[in-house]
Every structure is written in C-alpha cells, then in structure tokens.
Design a protein around this motif. Sequence first.
Motif, PDB file in Angstrom:
ATOM      1  N   ALA A  84      46.727  32.060  39.800  1.00 47.95           N
ATOM      2  CA  ALA A  84      47.225  32.604  38.537  1.00 47.95           C
ATOM      3  C   ALA A  84      46.372  33.751  38.027  1.00 47.95           C
ATOM      4  O   ALA A  84      46.865  34.655  37.358  1.00 47.95           O
ATOM      5  N   ASP A  85      45.079  33.722  38.329  1.00 49.86           N
ATOM      6  CA  ASP A  85      44.171  34.732  37.807  1.00 49.86           C
ATOM      7  C   ASP A  85      44.117  35.919  38.752  1.00 49.86           C
ATOM      8  O   ASP A  85      43.507  35.861  39.820  1.00 49.86           O
ATOM      9  N   GLY A  86      44.730  37.021  38.372  1.00 48.49           N
ATOM     10  CA  GLY A  86      44.777  38.184  39.238  1.00 48.49           C
ATOM     11  C   GLY A  86      43.434  38.845  39.448  1.00 48.49           C
ATOM     12  O   GLY A  86      43.225  39.575  40.411  1.00 48.49           O
ATOM     13  N   ASP A  87      42.469  38.609  38.537  1.00 53.57           N
ATOM     14  CA  ASP A  87      41.148  39.208  38.670  1.00 53.57           C
ATOM     15  C   ASP A  87      40.245  38.414  39.618  1.00 53.57           C
ATOM     16  O   ASP A  87      39.249  38.923  40.105  1.00 53.57           O
ATOM     17  N   ALA A  88      40.586  37.159  39.840  1.00 54.93           N
ATOM     18  CA  ALA A  88      39.797  36.314  40.739  1.00 54.93           C
ATOM     19  C   ALA A  88      40.746  35.488  41.586  1.00 54.93           C
ATOM     20  O   ALA A  88      40.888  34.283  41.375  1.00 54.93           O
ATOM     21  N   PRO A  89      41.441  36.126  42.526  1.00 55.26           N
ATOM     22  CA  PRO A  89      42.516  35.453  43.265  1.00 55.26           C
ATOM     23  C   PRO A  89      41.989  34.576  44.399  1.00 55.26           C
ATOM     24  O   PRO A  89      42.332  34.761  45.566  1.00 55.26           O
ATOM     25  N   LEU A  90      41.110  33.633  44.060  1.00 56.79           N
ATOM     26  CA  LEU A  90      40.541  32.753  45.062  1.00 56.79           C
ATOM     27  C   LEU A  90      41.210  31.393  44.998  1.00 56.79           C
ATOM     28  O   LEU A  90      41.702  30.973  43.953  1.00 56.79           O
ATOM     29  N   PHE A  91      41.229  30.710  46.122  1.00 55.72           N
ATOM     30  CA  PHE A  91      41.787  29.357  46.144  1.00 55.72           C
ATOM     31  C   PHE A  91      40.879  28.469  46.982  1.00 55.72           C
ATOM     32  O   PHE A  91      40.228  28.915  47.930  1.00 55.72           O
ATOM     33  N   HIS A 208      55.619  36.661  60.020  1.00 53.35           N
ATOM     34  CA  HIS A 208      54.588  37.577  59.533  1.00 53.35           C
ATOM     35  C   HIS A 208      53.213  36.978  59.793  1.00 53.35           C
ATOM     36  O   HIS A 208      53.081  35.782  60.114  1.00 53.35           O
ATOM     37  N   ALA A 209      52.181  37.801  59.670  1.00 55.85           N
ATOM     38  CA  ALA A 209      50.815  37.343  59.866  1.00 55.85           C
ATOM     39  C   ALA A 209      49.884  38.089  58.928  1.00 55.85           C
ATOM     40  O   ALA A 209      50.102  39.273  58.639  1.00 55.85           O
ATOM     41  N   TRP A 210      48.858  37.395  58.462  1.00 54.87           N
ATOM     42  CA  TRP A 210      47.836  38.016  57.619  1.00 54.87           C
ATOM     43  C   TRP A 210      46.524  37.266  57.823  1.00 54.87           C
ATOM     44  O   TRP A 210      46.383  36.529  58.815  1.00 54.87           O
ATOM     45  N   ALA A 211      45.546  37.453  56.966  1.00 58.19           N
ATOM     46  CA  ALA A 211      44.217  36.873  57.173  1.00 58.19           C
ATOM     47  C   ALA A 211      43.721  36.181  55.916  1.00 58.19           C
ATOM     48  O   ALA A 211      43.929  36.667  54.798  1.00 58.19           O
ATOM     49  N   ASP A 212      43.055  35.051  56.111  1.00 56.03           N
ATOM     50  CA  ASP A 212      42.284  34.392  55.060  1.00 56.03           C
ATOM     51  C   ASP A 212      40.822  34.721  55.287  1.00 56.03           C
ATOM     52  O   ASP A 212      40.322  34.632  56.420  1.00 56.03           O
ATOM     53  N   VAL A 213      40.116  35.085  54.222  1.00 56.26           N
ATOM     54  CA  VAL A 213      38.694  35.401  54.311  1.00 56.26           C
ATOM     55  C   VAL A 213      37.938  34.458  53.373  1.00 56.26           C
ATOM     56  O   VAL A 213      38.295  34.324  52.198  1.00 56.26           O
ATOM     57  N   CYS A 214      36.903  33.814  53.903  1.00 58.83           N
ATOM     58  CA  CYS A 214      36.136  32.845  53.109  1.00 58.83           C
ATOM     59  C   CYS A 214      35.006  33.563  52.378  1.00 58.83           C
ATOM     60  O   CYS A 214      34.110  34.134  53.004  1.00 58.83           O
ATOM     61  N   VAL A 215      35.043  33.509  51.056  1.00 60.89           N
ATOM     62  CA  VAL A 215      34.018  34.172  50.249  1.00 60.89           C
ATOM     63  C   VAL A 215      32.917  33.213  49.807  1.00 60.89           C
ATOM     64  O   VAL A 215      31.878  33.648  49.304  1.00 60.89           O
ATOM     65  N   ASP A 216      33.144  31.897  49.974  1.00 62.94           N
ATOM     66  CA  ASP A 216      32.132  30.899  49.623  1.00 62.94           C
ATOM     67  C   ASP A 216      32.382  29.683  50.509  1.00 62.94           C
ATOM     68  O   ASP A 216      33.256  28.857  50.220  1.00 62.94           O
ATOM     69  N   ALA A 217      31.618  29.569  51.601  1.00 60.85           N
ATOM     70  CA  ALA A 217      31.836  28.486  52.557  1.00 60.85           C
ATOM     71  C   ALA A 217      31.479  27.127  51.968  1.00 60.85           C
ATOM     72  O   ALA A 217      32.123  26.121  52.274  1.00 60.85           O
ATOM     73  N   ASP A 218      30.449  27.066  51.119  1.00 62.75           N
ATOM     74  CA  ASP A 218      30.028  25.785  50.542  1.00 62.75           C
ATOM     75  C   ASP A 218      31.120  25.188  49.673  1.00 62.75           C
ATOM     76  O   ASP A 218      31.354  23.977  49.687  1.00 62.75           O
ATOM     77  N   ARG A 219      31.784  26.022  48.913  1.00 63.95           N
ATOM     78  CA  ARG A 219      32.853  25.541  48.019  1.00 63.95           C
ATOM     79  C   ARG A 219      34.243  25.690  48.639  1.00 63.95           C
ATOM     80  O   ARG A 219      35.232  25.356  48.012  1.00 63.95           O
ATOM     81  N   GLU A 220      34.295  26.197  49.870  1.00 61.25           N
ATOM     82  CA  GLU A 220      35.550  26.402  50.599  1.00 61.25           C
ATOM     83  C   GLU A 220      36.531  27.244  49.786  1.00 61.25           C
ATOM     84  O   GLU A 220      37.702  26.900  49.624  1.00 61.25           O
ATOM     85  N   LEU A 221      36.016  28.362  49.279  1.00 60.77           N
ATOM     86  CA  LEU A 221      36.828  29.297  48.509  1.00 60.77           C
ATOM     87  C   LEU A 221      37.264  30.454  49.407  1.00 60.77           C
ATOM     88  O   LEU A 221      36.442  31.049  50.113  1.00 60.77           O
ATOM     89  N   TRP A 222      38.548  30.766  49.360  1.00 59.37           N
ATOM     90  CA  TRP A 222      39.139  31.785  50.222  1.00 59.37           C
ATOM     91  C   TRP A 222      39.933  32.790  49.393  1.00 59.37           C
ATOM     92  O   TRP A 222      40.399  32.481  48.299  1.00 59.37           O
ATOM     93  N   CYS A 223      40.100  33.974  49.949  1.00 56.06           N
ATOM     94  CA  CYS A 223      41.126  34.888  49.464  1.00 56.06           C
ATOM     95  C   CYS A 223      42.024  35.206  50.655  1.00 56.06           C
ATOM     96  O   CYS A 223      41.591  35.158  51.811  1.00 56.06           O
ATOM     97  N   SER A 224      43.271  35.489  50.388  1.00 59.03           N
ATOM     98  CA  SER A 224      44.268  35.696  51.433  1.00 59.03           C
ATOM     99  C   SER A 224      44.755  37.138  51.362  1.00 59.03           C
ATOM    100  O   SER A 224      45.293  37.566  50.335  1.00 59.03           O
ATOM    101  N   ILE A 225      44.564  37.898  52.455  1.00 62.75           N
ATOM    102  CA  ILE A 225      44.802  39.338  52.446  1.00 62.75           C
ATOM    103  C   ILE A 225      45.817  39.723  53.502  1.00 62.75           C
ATOM    104  O   ILE A 225      45.662  39.406  54.681  1.00 62.75           O
ATOM    105  N   ASP A 226      46.851  40.419  53.060  1.00 59.91           N
ATOM    106  CA  ASP A 226      47.890  40.935  53.949  1.00 59.91           C
ATOM    107  C   ASP A 226      47.539  42.375  54.298  1.00 59.91           C
ATOM    108  O   ASP A 226      47.681  43.279  53.462  1.00 59.91           O
ATOM    109  N   VAL A 227      47.064  42.592  55.512  1.00 54.69           N
ATOM    110  CA  VAL A 227      46.645  43.928  55.921  1.00 54.69           C
ATOM    111  C   VAL A 227      47.844  44.866  56.011  1.00 54.69           C
ATOM    112  O   VAL A 227      47.781  46.025  55.599  1.00 54.69           O
ATOM    113  N   THR A 228      48.940  44.373  56.534  1.00 55.23           N
ATOM    114  CA  THR A 228      50.125  45.211  56.722  1.00 55.23           C
ATOM    115  C   THR A 228      50.591  45.838  55.426  1.00 55.23           C
ATOM    116  O   THR A 228      50.969  47.020  55.379  1.00 55.23           O
ATOM    117  N   HIS A 229      50.571  45.063  54.344  1.00 56.96           N
ATOM    118  CA  HIS A 229      51.020  45.553  53.045  1.00 56.96           C
ATOM    119  C   HIS A 229      49.851  45.916  52.125  1.00 56.96           C
ATOM    120  O   HIS A 229      50.078  46.241  50.949  1.00 56.96           O
TER     121      HIS A 229
END
Length: 274
Positions: A84-91, A208-229
């Motif tokens: 929901a938070d566009g400024d911190a789109p982590l899950f 389709h295909a895209w990538a998840d990138v882990c920004v905090d491994a300890d808390r298992e926080l990810w952001c999901s990035i669509d390179v194509t778009h």
Amino acid sequence: MKYKIHHKTVYRYAEPVRRSVHELRLAPRSGPLQAVQGWQLSVPGNLSEARDGFGNIVHSFTVTGPAHTLVIEAGGVVDVTPPADGDAPLFCDAPPAGEARVSPLYYLGSTPLTAAHPEMVRFASPYLAAGREVPALLALAGGIAERVRYKADSTDVGTSAREAFGLGSGVCQDQAQVMVACCRALGIPARYVSGYFYDPQASELASHAWADVCVDADRELWCSIDVTHACLSDARHVRLAVGRDYHMAAPVRGIREGGSGEQLAVEIAIAPLQ
C-alpha cells in the motif's frame, strides 16, 4: 485488482509420445501480494501436489500410452494486493508456520543461466554505488532495459543472462535474469519470478517474468521489480512461481519418450473482475 485467468498449453506431435513425465508450476499461491480465490488444473493424467523449497505449488503427472496431442489447462481467480505504501514498496515473504523454505541468502548463488560476466558487474556497479535502496534498484532495472532491448523471438529458454547481455536484446525472461545476475554478483539476493502481466491493450497475452530483490535478508524483506516495464510490480502482476532462474520457476517442464515434431501453442486470457 481481481482477475479471472485461463492458461491453456497444447503440445502436438508428428510422432506420438510413448511416455512423458511433467512438472507444473501453474498454480499461484496466496501470499503478501495476492490472494488466490480458486484455482483448477486440467491435465491428461492423475495430478500429485507438493511444495518445493522455494514455496511454490508443484504438480506432477505422467502420461502413458501413445498420444499425438497433450493439453494442459489452468485457471481461476486471483486478487492482487500490492504494497500500500508507494514510498516503501517492500513486502515480507517469510514462510508461514510449519513451512520450510530456503533462506534469502540461497539466492546469492549463481546458476548457469544467471552467472554474471565481469562486464555485467562493471555495468551494474555504478547504479548501486550510492546504496542499494529501491530507487537505485529501479535505476539499475532501467539501465538493463536499455542495454538488453526487448525483442520478441530473439532468444529462447536456454539463453543465459551473459548471452542476452552480449546480444543486447531478449525478452522478459532474459531481462529478469540479467537483473538477477547483476544483483547477485554485487552481493544482493535476487530471484526470478514467473507469472502474468495484465495489459488491456495487448492483442495477445503471454507469460511474463520479473525479479524479486531482497533488501533485508534477516527480516526477509523484498521488492519486486519488472525490468521490462521499468517499474515495481503492481496490481497488474500475478505471481506464479519463484526460483533461482527460469528453469526453477518454469510453468511447464517435462521429459518424454518419442514425440518428435513437437509444436507448441499457448493461449492466455486475463479478465479483470469488479
């Protein structure tokens, strides 16, 4: 957004298949970004279901006896709920209680499809020199989209990230694997995502295909990035499976005896629901 999805895969063979074994990652799972509200699979055999080490729902079946045609159908309803938070789109994608899953650190290891050439490291490093936050990762994705231009039918499922980077073109699968390879080479866990992208203007829809990138491994926080778009995943993205590369998240895999002259046809329909 809520979508009704139908995915049909048809294999036709000039010579009949004598026996084949199939593994499917065609059933999305509910999680922090979506809720599956009903899903069915139809195959010419008895399905068995399991979970792999990445948390994907995996089905398998065997076809015995001669067959000139093999049809696999999947479909159902998925409600997409992006952060929901566009400024911190982590899950957070930690496994639920009772489920074992690989650590995010497992996604630091390369595979033949995601090994990074030194030139790829030199290309990616300036984007992340000032930090590894979401804006920097999005900038890297934009750079990859420029460096590996989208061009239909320029590669195949066996094309590696190194090959696509050298070629300078590819499809969504290649762009995602280049992103994954660059992140891992710089010490950032990243994984490949297979799924669907809803585009109401598209005359034909495809996986389709895209990538998840882990920004905090300890808390298992990810952001999901669509390179194509060149964007974060949003309400247009429906996730099917994740893995270290395409092969580990492919919707359909299998081996067969016989079955020369294979022809493949895929039909995907996505309809938004009110």
